[in-house]
Design a protein around this motif. Structure first.
Motif, PDB file in Angstrom:
ATOM      1  N   THR A 160     129.991  29.666   5.167  1.00 23.71           N
ATOM      2  CA  THR A 160     129.283  28.690   6.009  1.00 23.71           C
ATOM      3  C   THR A 160     127.784  28.907   5.971  1.00 23.71           C
ATOM      4  O   THR A 160     127.003  27.958   5.790  1.00 23.71           O
ATOM      5  N   MET A 161     127.358  30.143   6.109  1.00 19.45           N
ATOM      6  CA  MET A 161     125.927  30.429   6.130  1.00 19.45           C
ATOM      7  C   MET A 161     125.285  30.194   4.769  1.00 19.45           C
ATOM      8  O   MET A 161     124.144  29.738   4.681  1.00 19.45           O
ATOM      9  N   THR A 162     126.034  30.477   3.703  1.00 19.00           N
ATOM     10  CA  THR A 162     125.495  30.199   2.365  1.00 19.00           C
ATOM     11  C   THR A 162     125.249  28.715   2.166  1.00 19.00           C
ATOM     12  O   THR A 162     124.177  28.290   1.710  1.00 19.00           O
ATOM     13  N   HIS A 163     126.237  27.894   2.532  1.00 16.51           N
ATOM     14  CA  HIS A 163     126.082  26.445   2.351  1.00 16.51           C
ATOM     15  C   HIS A 163     125.108  25.858   3.370  1.00 16.51           C
ATOM     16  O   HIS A 163     124.475  24.827   3.087  1.00 16.51           O
ATOM     17  N   LEU A 164     124.973  26.481   4.523  1.00 15.57           N
ATOM     18  CA  LEU A 164     123.971  26.005   5.468  1.00 15.57           C
ATOM     19  C   LEU A 164     122.563  26.209   4.917  1.00 15.57           C
ATOM     20  O   LEU A 164     121.692  25.345   5.074  1.00 15.57           O
ATOM     21  N   ARG A 165     122.334  27.334   4.273  1.00 18.49           N
ATOM     22  CA  ARG A 165     121.015  27.565   3.670  1.00 18.49           C
ATOM     23  C   ARG A 165     120.743  26.531   2.584  1.00 18.49           C
ATOM     24  O   ARG A 165     119.635  25.978   2.492  1.00 18.49           O
ATOM     25  N   LEU A 166     121.744  26.282   1.742  1.00 17.56           N
ATOM     26  CA  LEU A 166     121.559  25.294   0.681  1.00 17.56           C
ATOM     27  C   LEU A 166     121.370  23.895   1.261  1.00 17.56           C
ATOM     28  O   LEU A 166     120.564  23.108   0.754  1.00 17.56           O
ATOM     29  N   ALA A 167     122.109  23.574   2.318  1.00 21.36           N
ATOM     30  CA  ALA A 167     121.953  22.261   2.947  1.00 21.36           C
ATOM     31  C   ALA A 167     120.581  22.116   3.583  1.00 21.36           C
ATOM     32  O   ALA A 167     119.972  21.037   3.532  1.00 21.36           O
ATOM     33  N   CYS A 168     120.077  23.197   4.171  1.00 14.69           N
ATOM     34  CA  CYS A 168     118.753  23.142   4.789  1.00 14.69           C
ATOM     35  C   CYS A 168     117.667  22.949   3.743  1.00 14.69           C
ATOM     36  O   CYS A 168     116.688  22.250   3.987  1.00 14.69           O
ATOM     37  N   GLU A 169     117.862  23.555   2.569  1.00 16.89           N
ATOM     38  CA  GLU A 169     116.865  23.413   1.517  1.00 16.89           C
ATOM     39  C   GLU A 169     116.881  22.024   0.891  1.00 16.89           C
ATOM     40  O   GLU A 169     115.846  21.556   0.409  1.00 16.89           O
TER      41      GLU A 169
END
Length: 565
Positions: free
Chosen positions: A475-484
């Motif tokens: 979740t945190m990995t994809h949240l970082r990518l989504a934020c970018e």
């Protein structure tokens, strides 16, 4: 004459002698009893234990305690310990509080000015960007202008990767037209409105900035509403949302369905009698609804099924339905309405063939002989749509042409149920929907992480399996990518995965079952088992310690007496 017998003194003397002898025997027997009663007040002491017996008893007690401490206790600890995988709780709370990601939605606006020289176009772009920044009161929603390559063809619908393409066309006056089939805004301008290189402002630049602001005003308001309802820092929250706009957006959010990757569409034909018994629903869907479903495919997937139900009695029999009748019109007890299939939410579209109509607002033109204004359809929030279709009583088949208006109504209501914005052309509305959904999914996944972190802190005894830790990491990995990549199609894909992984981690079955397992239950289980076993072991250990201390004290006293002698 009588003769007296002489008294036998010998016999009397013998009796007296016997009596004296008996008294002497009794006296002799009583003497030991008196002697025995004298020490009865002092309790008899058991014989002293042998040293071997003392050692044996000590070895037995020590062996029991060694078994308990070295074998029983490790086995109990191993079998009853609660596995808690390591979770980055601080980082999870940072995501929930909006500290890990500042929500920024960059939108690229391409300006195509083939009739202008490059220097004039660059100057106009600079002035327009300044005017746009002055009008923007929400720093998280950025509109960034760029010049389209001069070689771009006029027939091109829009630049790839750009949220909107502005085509500047020379004309007699300043006007704007939004293309209904492409994300293109055509702006005509008189030649004398082109700013000079030394100008610090321009009416054309101000006009273009105003058109851009109005085009994306609804998107900015929706994103502002989403952020205002989230626990992000106050400096990142938008401040320009009016209470009226917030209330309107709240009603719209309540009406729309929660985001899901797939929706199941159920089209039902209900008739109050035996006719009609068939309909061309497949052809009508392909002609009137399929184009919208195709453009929604990057955001949602759809599955479709149809059904026909004869002699379907509605919940309300009156011919003119009031607003209060609409909630009870659907006969859920008898109508075979499809539930959610495969975990995907179901959207129901019902065509009811009968002679009933809906009492509409007074401002609409009358449609009945008695002067009452009526309508044929209504939307049920988070559920679907009902359309009342009036047909001749001898109609046996409903053609695709007859279904045109119901299908167009269903299409419009489908866009409302999926949360599509209401203003702008359809391509712009769908691109705006993708950005809104990505922001919504990012905020929901972050909020779920925060809830999971607070749950882990509030319940120290709850088990946290490794699958939960893996889900949190993904979740945190994809949240970082989504934020970018927020604002683009990649951002939506990553936000969708992050939200699914966060929900899966939060609703882990092994965790949910322990939410209602209090410590008092453990006490009720352990006491009946450990009480009968632990009390004898503990009392035996205490008695052995006392005996050991007593023996030690006696040895010390004997040693002291020997030294005195």
């Amino acid at each position: 004459m009588s003769a007296r017998r002489p008294l036998d003194t010998g016999a009397l003397g013998g009796a007296s002698s016997s009596k004296n002898t008996t008294d002497a025997v009794i006296s002799d027997n009583a003497a030991p009893c008196a002697v025995a009663d004298e020490p009865s007040s002092a309790r008899k002491q058991p014989p002293p234990e042998k040293a071997s017996d003392v050692r044996r008893r000590t070895y037995v007690i020590v062996s029991f305690w060694l078994i308990v401490l070295l074998l029983g206790l490790p086995i109990w600890w191993r079998t009853t310990t609660i596995h808690r995988a390591n979770l980055p709780l601080d980082e999870m709370l940072d995501w929930a509080d909006g500290k890990a990601c500042r929500p920024v939605f960059p939108l690229r606006i391409s300006i195509r000015a083939n009739s202008l020289q490059e220097q004039e176009a660059q100057n106009l772009l600079r002035l327009t960007q300044h005017a746009l920044d002055d009008l923007n009161d929400f720093s998280g929603h950025h509109l960034r202008l760029q010049l389209s390559p001069p070689a771009a063809e006029e027939t091109h619908n829009g630049d790839d990767g750009a949220a909107l393409t502005i085509r500047l066309i020379p004309g007699e006056s300043t006007t704007s037209t939004l293309d209904p089939y492409a994300p293109v805004l055509d702006i005509t301008y008189p030649p004398n409105s082109i700013p000079s290189p030394t100008s610090s402002s321009s009416s054309l630049a101000t006009y273009v900035a105003g058109q851009l602001r109005s085009t994306f005003a609804e998107e900015q308001a929706i994103i502002s509403f989403l952020l205002s309802n989230n626990s992000i820092p106050s400096e990142h929250r938008p401040q320009g949302l009016t209470p009226e706009a917030a209330e309107s957006l709240s009603k719209r959010t309540t009406r729309s369905l929660k985001y899901a990757p797939t929706y199941h569409l159920t089209f039902s034909l209900f008739t109050s009698g035996p006719l009609p018994s068939s309909w061309d629903i497949e052809a009508a869907i392909d002609e009137f609804m399929k184009p919208v479903l195709n453009v929604l495919t990057p955001i949602h997937n759809f599955t479709i099924d149809t059904q026909v139900q004869l002699y379907a009695s509605p919940g309300v029999q009156s011919q003119i339905l009031s607003k209060e009748d609409l909630s009870s019109f659907i006969n859920a007890a008898e109508w075979p309405l499809s539930p959610s299939i495969g975990g995907a939410p179901t959207i129901n579209f019902i065509v009811f063939v009968g002679n009933q109509t809906i009492l509409a607002a007074p401002r609409e033109p009358p449609k009945t002989e008695d002067g009452l204004s009526t309508s044929q359809s209504w939307l049920v929030p988070q559920w679907g749509t009902v359309y009342l279709l009036s047909l001749p009583s001898d109609t046996t088949h409903v053609s695709a042409a007859t279904l045109r208006q119901p299908l167009l109504t269903f299409t419009s209501h489908l866009l409302s149920l999926t949360g599509t914005p209401q203003s702008g052309s359809l391509p712009l509305r769908l691109s705006t929907l993708a950005r809104i959904r990505s922001a919504d999914l990012l905020l929901r996944a972050s909020s779920t992480l925060g809830s999971l972190a607070r749950l882990a802190l509030a319940l120290p005894s709850i088990s946290i399996p490794g699958s939960v830790a893996d889900g949190v990491s993904k979740t945190m990995t994809h949240l970082r990518l989504a934020c970018e990549t927020l604002g683009g199609p990649e951002g939506l894909a990553h936000a969708r995965i992050a939200e699914a992984e966060a929900e899966r981690a939060f609703f882990e079955k092994s965790m949910v079952g322990q939410l209602y397992f209090p410590d008092e239950h453990k006490l009720a289980v352990y006491l009946p088992l450990l009480g009968p076993v632990g009390v004898p072991l503990l009392m035996g250990l205490l008695n052995e310690i006392k005996a050991w201390r007593k023996r030690r004290r006696e040895r010390a006293e004997r040693g002291a007496e020997k030294k005195k002698e």
